[in-house]
Design an enzyme around this catalytic site. Sequence first.
Site, PDB file in Angstrom:
ATOM      1  N   CYS A  75     -20.126  -5.719   3.734  1.00 14.76           N
ATOM      2  CA  CYS A  75     -19.480  -4.596   3.990  1.00 14.76           C
ATOM      3  C   CYS A  75     -17.847  -4.455   3.214  1.00 14.76           C
ATOM      4  O   CYS A  75     -17.766  -5.366   3.304  1.00 14.76           O
ATOM      5  CB  CYS A  75     -18.976  -4.120   6.091  1.00 14.76           C
ATOM      6  SG  CYS A  75     -18.387  -3.067   6.213  1.00 14.76           S
ATOM      7  N   CYS A 132      -0.102   0.613  10.050  1.00 13.90           N
ATOM      8  CA  CYS A 132      -0.633  -0.595   9.690  1.00 13.90           C
ATOM      9  C   CYS A 132       0.732  -1.348   8.424  1.00 13.90           C
ATOM     10  O   CYS A 132       1.790  -1.130   8.305  1.00 13.90           O
ATOM     11  CB  CYS A 132      -1.663   0.168   7.903  1.00 13.90           C
ATOM     12  SG  CYS A 132      -2.063  -1.455   7.670  1.00 13.90           S
ATOM     13  N   ARG A 188     -18.721  -0.984  17.503  1.00 12.71           N
ATOM     14  CA  ARG A 188     -18.185  -2.592  17.604  1.00 12.71           C
ATOM     15  C   ARG A 188     -16.526  -2.463  18.283  1.00 12.71           C
ATOM     16  O   ARG A 188     -15.528  -1.269  18.133  1.00 12.71           O
ATOM     17  CB  ARG A 188     -17.618  -2.777  16.162  1.00 12.71           C
ATOM     18  CG  ARG A 188     -16.685  -3.943  15.883  1.00 12.71           C
ATOM     19  CD  ARG A 188     -17.049  -4.416  14.826  1.00 12.71           C
ATOM     20  NE  ARG A 188     -18.749  -4.043  13.557  1.00 12.71           N
ATOM     21  CZ  ARG A 188     -18.258  -3.682  12.955  1.00 12.71           C
ATOM     22  NH1 ARG A 188     -17.501  -3.295  12.405  1.00 12.71           N
ATOM     23  NH2 ARG A 188     -19.637  -3.796  12.122  1.00 12.71           N
ATOM     24  N   CYS A 194     -17.364  -8.631   6.052  1.00  9.64           N
ATOM     25  CA  CYS A 194     -16.941  -7.897   5.935  1.00  9.64           C
ATOM     26  C   CYS A 194     -15.849  -7.955   5.116  1.00  9.64           C
ATOM     27  O   CYS A 194     -14.506  -8.665   5.845  1.00  9.64           O
ATOM     28  CB  CYS A 194     -16.017  -6.952   7.090  1.00  9.64           C
ATOM     29  SG  CYS A 194     -17.722  -6.374   7.974  1.00  9.64           S
ATOM     30  N   CYS A 201     -19.680   2.773   8.041  1.00 10.23           N
ATOM     31  CA  CYS A 201     -19.377   2.233   8.789  1.00 10.23           C
ATOM     32  C   CYS A 201     -17.942   3.006   9.724  1.00 10.23           C
ATOM     33  O   CYS A 201     -17.013   3.263   8.686  1.00 10.23           O
ATOM     34  CB  CYS A 201     -19.146   0.943   8.671  1.00 10.23           C
ATOM     35  SG  CYS A 201     -17.991  -0.070  10.123  1.00 10.23           S
ATOM     36  N   CYS A 219       0.692  -1.239   0.265  1.00  4.43           N
ATOM     37  CA  CYS A 219      -0.315   0.261   0.470  1.00  4.43           C
ATOM     38  C   CYS A 219       1.287   1.331  -0.228  1.00  4.43           C
ATOM     39  O   CYS A 219       1.707   1.483   0.614  1.00  4.43           O
ATOM     40  CB  CYS A 219      -0.994   0.082   1.229  1.00  4.43           C
ATOM     41  SG  CYS A 219      -2.152   1.436   0.984  1.00  4.43           S
ATOM     42  N   CYS A 254      -0.259   4.963   6.478  1.00  6.57           N
ATOM     43  CA  CYS A 254      -0.677   5.097   7.729  1.00  6.57           C
ATOM     44  C   CYS A 254       0.668   4.460   8.969  1.00  6.57           C
ATOM     45  O   CYS A 254       0.961   2.894   8.839  1.00  6.57           O
ATOM     46  CB  CYS A 254      -1.734   4.178   7.626  1.00  6.57           C
ATOM     47  SG  CYS A 254      -2.560   4.570   6.779  1.00  6.57           S
TER      48      CYS A 254
END
Length: 319
Positions: A133, A65, A265, A102, A193, A58, A62
Amino acid sequence: MGLKLTLKKEKVTFEEAKAIFDRPFLELIYEAHGVHRQHHDPGKIQISSLLSIQWGGCCEDCAYCAQSIHNKKKMPKQTITDLEVIFAAAEKAKAMGSSRFCMGTSGRVPSDELFGMACDAVIGVKKLGLETCLTMGMLHEDQVIRLKECGLDYYNHNVDTSPDYYEKIITTRTFEERIRTIELVRKHGIKVCTGGILGMGETNDDRIKMMVSLVNFDEHPESISINRLVKIPGTPLENAADMDSFDFVRTIALARILMPKSTIRVSAGREAMSDELQALCFFAGAGSFFIGKKLLTTQNAEIEKDLALLNRLNLRPVG
Ligand code: DTB
């Protein structure tokens, strides 16, 4: 206090939210639980499962991550291209008691090919009788419209942290860009979400500000994902200091009081939590978690342990 704050269009200020967060702990969770009982069955829990359909490689940076190319430890990009693999995972999730499946992908935006596959996955998973999701980064409006046509129930797109702390965690995109995608999802009638990660070195004020951002959307998010940082070796946050568990519970309680109807959640980080802490999270208003061996790249709490916990707490899965 909770009810007054839910009036549509009435913006909640940081000071109002801070006054709630700073209440004596037992009073705070007592109030949060009262709000929870008014809008949710306290004997029930919504269970979701998560599958990575593309991971690693990616371009975003972040700090939390495992999948960023900026990390010391690299994770090459890999994609599940066989829809049957996805459907088999969804069947398994359903058998474990999940009502929602998800799917997540790495990357700033999905490629056309990946997007097309995700659409087919949504259509197929829905046929299995599960809610769907997706979380796949920033979307264009035409992609949001297409996902709605495919029947996607929820789109996950986290605000991650407070607007002020954002650039300490991610520099390759802005908080405002996150908000724009969330607003597009809302505009086209897909349920939202969203949430973030606690324990990244942010202050309680940042946690409060994050919740103020969520409550001040025109409509409260249907689903709020609260993660406790999983410190992944090779990421910039691998050595982050542990956060106080009671502050984690306070943040859940604040979310509960500010957004009474949303489902909260407890997402990543449960593996490192005691059963007692999780029970406290449920009391304070959390009503959902992920079940399954794996989250996106990290281990989740053990399935047998989760099922035993539900049993010990007399919690029944929704749906
Ligand atoms: C969210 O807030 N948590 C989920 C979901 N949204 C996509 C992801 C948790 C991932 C935990 C870290 C990992 O497994 O890499």
